[in-house]
Enzyme design. Structure first.
Site, short mmCIF file in Angstrom:
data_model
loop_
_atom_site.label_atom_id
_atom_site.label_comp_id
_atom_site.label_asym_id
_atom_site.label_seq_id
_atom_site.Cartn_x
_atom_site.Cartn_y
_atom_site.Cartn_z
N ARG A 193 0.83 -1.22 0.00
CA ARG A 193 0.00 0.00 0.00
C ARG A 193 0.86 1.26 0.00
NH1 ARG A 193 -3.75 -0.41 4.98
NH2 ARG A 193 -1.77 -1.14 5.78
N ASN A 226 -6.17 -2.60 1.78
CA ASN A 226 -6.10 -4.05 1.94
C ASN A 226 -7.52 -4.62 1.94
OD1 ASN A 226 -3.32 -4.23 2.09
ND2 ASN A 226 -3.25 -4.36 4.32
#
Length: 90
Positions: free
Chosen positions: A19, A37
């Site tokens: 990320r 996520n």
């Protein structure tokens, strides 16, 4: 031409700074959007910007950061969306 896509990245992509690395790459390219996520272990990305730059992010997603092992990348073009910056959704 501006483009907005949804990118679903599967494989070993959680716990490897995917990320954060995606955010850094998107900001480097001048894109806006989000990265998050998913419960199934995948990472969901919404990215918006010039099509050529969005395609560069998609190409980057196929490999990701050093410790990632990407098994698949699914890209869907969606209606253009406006985002403020590029944020990590927790």
């Amino acid at each position: 031409m501006l483009q907005t896509v949804t990118i679903l990245v599967s494989g070993k992509v959680q716990g490897v700074y995917y990320r954060q690395s995606t955010r850094e790459k998107a900001l480097e390219l001048g894109l806006t959007g989000t990265v998050k996520n998913q419960p199934d272990g995948s990472v969901l990305i919404h990215a918006s910007g010039p099509a050529q730059l969005v395609n560069q992010l998609i190409a980057w997603c196929r490999q990701g950061p050093d410790r990632a092992i990407v098994s698949s990348v699914e890209v869907t073009t969606i209606e253009p969306l406006a985002f403020l910056g590029f944020t990590i959704v927790r």
